[in-house]
Structure formats: structure tokens, C-alpha cells
Write a protein that holds these residues in place. Structure first.
Motif, PDB file in Angstrom:
ATOM      1  N   LEU A 117      25.685  72.319  73.481  1.00  0.00           N
ATOM      2  CA  LEU A 117      25.438  72.775  74.847  1.00  0.00           C
ATOM      3  C   LEU A 117      26.690  73.337  75.506  1.00  0.00           C
ATOM      4  O   LEU A 117      26.616  74.310  76.264  1.00  0.00           O
ATOM      5  CB  LEU A 117      24.880  71.635  75.701  1.00  0.00           C
ATOM      6  CG  LEU A 117      23.440  71.209  75.409  1.00  0.00           C
ATOM      7  CD1 LEU A 117      22.957  70.250  76.481  1.00  0.00           C
ATOM      8  CD2 LEU A 117      22.515  72.414  75.341  1.00  0.00           C
ATOM      9  N   ILE A 118      27.848  72.746  75.231  1.00  0.00           N
ATOM     10  CA  ILE A 118      29.080  73.221  75.858  1.00  0.00           C
ATOM     11  C   ILE A 118      29.372  74.657  75.435  1.00  0.00           C
ATOM     12  O   ILE A 118      29.694  75.519  76.272  1.00  0.00           O
ATOM     13  CB  ILE A 118      30.269  72.303  75.516  1.00  0.00           C
ATOM     14  CG1 ILE A 118      29.983  70.867  75.956  1.00  0.00           C
ATOM     15  CG2 ILE A 118      31.541  72.830  76.165  1.00  0.00           C
ATOM     16  CD1 ILE A 118      29.696  70.717  77.429  1.00  0.00           C
ATOM     17  N   ALA A 119      29.231  74.939  74.141  1.00  0.00           N
ATOM     18  CA  ALA A 119      29.471  76.295  73.643  1.00  0.00           C
ATOM     19  C   ALA A 119      28.487  77.288  74.256  1.00  0.00           C
ATOM     20  O   ALA A 119      28.858  78.407  74.632  1.00  0.00           O
ATOM     21  CB  ALA A 119      29.367  76.321  72.118  1.00  0.00           C
ATOM     22  N   LEU A 120      27.218  76.859  74.382  1.00  0.00           N
ATOM     23  CA  LEU A 120      26.223  77.741  74.987  1.00  0.00           C
ATOM     24  C   LEU A 120      26.510  77.960  76.468  1.00  0.00           C
ATOM     25  O   LEU A 120      26.367  79.076  76.975  1.00  0.00           O
ATOM     26  CB  LEU A 120      24.821  77.152  74.795  1.00  0.00           C
ATOM     27  CG  LEU A 120      24.242  77.239  73.377  1.00  0.00           C
ATOM     28  CD1 LEU A 120      22.922  76.485  73.292  1.00  0.00           C
ATOM     29  CD2 LEU A 120      24.034  78.690  72.968  1.00  0.00           C
ATOM     30  N   TYR A 121      26.928  76.896  77.177  1.00  0.00           N
ATOM     31  CA  TYR A 121      27.290  77.040  78.586  1.00  0.00           C
ATOM     32  C   TYR A 121      28.424  78.053  78.750  1.00  0.00           C
ATOM     33  O   TYR A 121      28.377  78.933  79.614  1.00  0.00           O
ATOM     34  CB  TYR A 121      27.755  75.686  79.161  1.00  0.00           C
ATOM     35  CG  TYR A 121      26.653  74.731  79.524  1.00  0.00           C
ATOM     36  CD1 TYR A 121      25.411  75.175  79.955  1.00  0.00           C
ATOM     37  CD2 TYR A 121      26.860  73.354  79.449  1.00  0.00           C
ATOM     38  CE1 TYR A 121      24.400  74.289  80.286  1.00  0.00           C
ATOM     39  CE2 TYR A 121      25.852  72.454  79.784  1.00  0.00           C
ATOM     40  CZ  TYR A 121      24.630  72.931  80.201  1.00  0.00           C
ATOM     41  OH  TYR A 121      23.636  72.057  80.537  1.00  0.00           O
ATOM     42  N   GLU A 122      29.444  77.903  77.923  1.00  0.00           N
ATOM     43  CA  GLU A 122      30.601  78.798  78.034  1.00  0.00           C
ATOM     44  C   GLU A 122      30.222  80.240  77.748  1.00  0.00           C
ATOM     45  O   GLU A 122      30.720  81.173  78.389  1.00  0.00           O
ATOM     46  CB  GLU A 122      31.702  78.325  77.069  1.00  0.00           C
ATOM     47  CG  GLU A 122      32.338  77.007  77.484  1.00  0.00           C
ATOM     48  CD  GLU A 122      33.299  76.453  76.459  1.00  0.00           C
ATOM     49  OE1 GLU A 122      33.318  76.991  75.329  1.00  0.00           O
ATOM     50  OE2 GLU A 122      34.022  75.492  76.777  1.00  0.00           O
ATOM     51  N   GLU A 123      29.313  80.429  76.792  1.00  0.00           N
ATOM     52  CA  GLU A 123      28.876  81.786  76.462  1.00  0.00           C
ATOM     53  C   GLU A 123      28.083  82.395  77.613  1.00  0.00           C
ATOM     54  O   GLU A 123      28.235  83.569  77.932  1.00  0.00           O
ATOM     55  CB  GLU A 123      28.032  81.764  75.188  1.00  0.00           C
ATOM     56  CG  GLU A 123      27.783  83.148  74.610  1.00  0.00           C
ATOM     57  CD  GLU A 123      27.117  83.102  73.246  1.00  0.00           C
ATOM     58  OE1 GLU A 123      26.877  84.188  72.696  1.00  0.00           O
ATOM     59  OE2 GLU A 123      26.834  82.007  72.736  1.00  0.00           O
TER      60      GLU A 123
END
Length: 305
Positions: free
Chosen positions: A97-103
């Protein structure tokens, strides 16, 4: 949810984890999930709406799992809170989720960015509610500040810890370490009487999510008034009287006064009332179930807006 729609959500999530949100095309999703373009647009207006559906699926499962940890437990037990946070962090890591949020934050998609902003505020609101359970009403003025600081502390601790290890055991260690710092933090700011953000700001940041429904209050009191009056008549034992008064008090507090009412606990309390040995209040409890259902439908609609 439609099984086919959930299938598309699961497959798209897998692609987003492997390739990234922006690098995954709608055609990639069609090929991987085995659906036509028409079927895709029957379910989702865009790839962004599909990503929001993924977030909601994960969020609902996390909420259910967190609530189950509280079943039959004392909400003030900080060990339960630690387990809830561990569960959330492991879910974030598992679902990337963190990677998707940042993207998402790097895109120009205003709808996605707004959804992320509101999701973060909901997380803060949940945390404040749990802090009230743990640290008490007397510390309420400081708990929004503490929730904001704790979230930043936890996220940074986890971020730098990921550079050293990818062990789930380390997640548990970091969560417990951060919660220990939180306990000291609450004590210090409460003793100093310092406040940056008033708790009422949550109502401003999440407009429409806090209920102030006088009609609902009137309906509630009309239902529970006769129930309270009949307790002594049907339950001569003092322990039984206290038990049923406490159950009604709890439901009243959750529906009318709690910022983040817990549906599963309200339903459990109503079920306990329904199982009373005198088999009374069936009509009143049916009415209470009805207004509770309407109440949570209204909350869910407000969350969707």
C-alpha cells in the motif's frame, strides 16, 4: 460484491503490485483477468476507480479483522491496540500500500489524491478513538496531536527499519517500541497542557462524518425508555439490573456520542439483550436494530461522498 468484479479487483491488485499502477494498462488488466473491455467498464469507469475499489476492499477487511481482536476484550488494553497496529502494518506491507500511495501522489489524478487524503484522515480518526479508549476522556484534548505524532513516528521507524530487514518480527518490534514512546508522549503533553490541534478539527476535516441527528436521538430514547423502566420488574437480581442498564448505556454512548461507532460491538450488545431469559423487548429490539441499520447506512454514504 459480485464475484466476477471481485476477481477483477484481485487480479488488478496483483498487476499493480508487480508492475506498478501507472505502468499497468487497462488492456493488461483485461488480459490478466480474462474479461472484455465492456465488462471492465460495467464495473469501473476508469483505472483510478478500480484502484479505489482495491483500497476499499483492503480497508474493509482490515476493519473487520481489527474489530474481531476487540471482541470480548477490554478496549483500554494497550496490548490489543498493539496487535491492531501490527495487523495494519503487515497488511500494508503485504498489499504494497505504501508504494501504491506514493505512486498515486506522483500523479495528477485529483480523485485518487482526494481519496488518499480522506483515507489518512479516517485512520487518524480511528486512532483518536482508540486513544480515548486507552488513555481516557480526560486526555481527549491532546489525543489528536498525539495521533498525528504517533503516525509520523511509526511510519518513519518502519521506513528506516525496512532498509535493515524485511522480517515480520521486526514489524512487531518497531510497533511495540513506537507504542511505548506514545505512552510517554501522552503523559508529557497532558502534564504540560500543550495543544496544537483541537480534537474538533476532525469534524471540519471530515465534514458530514460526525452525526448530530436529533431525530435519531428522539427515536432512540423512545425505544430504550420503556426498556429501562421494565428492567426492575422482570429482573429482581441487582446484578442482572446493572448488566442490562450497562448494555443500554453502551449502545447509547456508541450511537449518540462516539466519534467512531463500532457496529460489531453494538450488534453484540443488542444480541445479548435479545437473549434475555425473560424473552421481553422483542418489539423494541427490532426497532433498535432498524434505526441502527439506518444509522450505519447514513455513515457509509457519508464516507462515500
Amino acid at each position: 460484491m459480485n464475484e466476477r468484479k471481485q476477481h477483477v479487483i484481485n487480479k488488478a491488485h496483483q498487476l499493480f503490485i508487480e508492475k506498478g499502477f501507472q505502468a499497468t494498462s487497462i488492456q493488461d488488466i483485461l488480459d490478466f483477468s480474462g474479461i472484455s473491455k465492456g465488462t471492465f467498464y460495467k464495473y469501473f469507469s476508469s483505472k483510478s476507480e478500480l484502484l479505489i475499489a482495491i483500497y476499499k476492499t483492503i480497508s474493509k477487511k482490515l476493519e473487520k479483522d481489527r474489530n474481531e481482536l476487540l471482541m470480548g476484550k477490554n478496549p483500554s488494553d494497550i496490548e490489543i491496540f498493539i496487535k491492531q497496529i501490527e495487523m495494519q502494518m503487515m497488511s500494508n506491507r503485504k498489499n504494497k500500500l505504501i508504494a501504491l500511495y506514493e505512486e498515486v501522489l506522483a500523479t495528477n489524478d485529483t480523485d485518487l489524491k482526494q481519496y488518499i487524503r480522506v483515507a489518512r484522515l479516517r485512520s487518524i480518526r480511528w486512532m483518536v478513538g482508540r486513544f480515548i479508549d486507552i488513555f481516557g476522556e480526560m486526555n481527549r484534548p491532546y489525543l489528536l496531536d498525539c495521533a498525528i505524532m504517533f503516525q509520523g513516528l511509526l511510519q518513519n521507524n518502519l521506513q528506516y527499519n525496512r532498509m535493515a530487514t524485511d522480517s515480520h518480527e521486526q514489524i512487531s518490534k518497531v510497533v511495540r517500541y513506537s507504542v511505548n514512546r506514545l505512552v510517554n508522549m501522552v503523559a508529557e503533553v497532558a502534564e504540560a497542557g500543550e495543544q496544537i490541534h483541537e480534537p474538533e478539527l476532525l469534524e471540519k476535516w471530515l465534514p458530514g462524518r460526525h452525526k448530530n441527528n436529533h431525530e435519531l436521538m428522539d427515536q432512540f430514547y423512545k425505544i430504550v425508555g420503556p426498556m429501562r423502566n421494565s428492567i426492575v420488574k422482570y429482573f429482581p437480581e441487582r446484578n442482572d439490573q446493572e448488566k442490562y442498564h450497562e448494555l443500554i448505556d453502551f449502545i447509547q454512548e456508541e450511537i449518540l456520542h462516539t466519534r467512531a461507532p463500532r457496529k460489531f460491538l453494538i450488534e453484540s450488545a443488542i444480541q445479548t439483550l435479545q437473549n434475555n431469559p425473560a424473552l421481553i423487548w422483542q418489539k423494541e429490539l427490532d426497532q433498535l436494530n432498524e434505526i441502527t441499520t439506518v444509522f450505519f447506512q447514513q455513515l457509509e454514504q457519508a464516507e462515500e461522498e
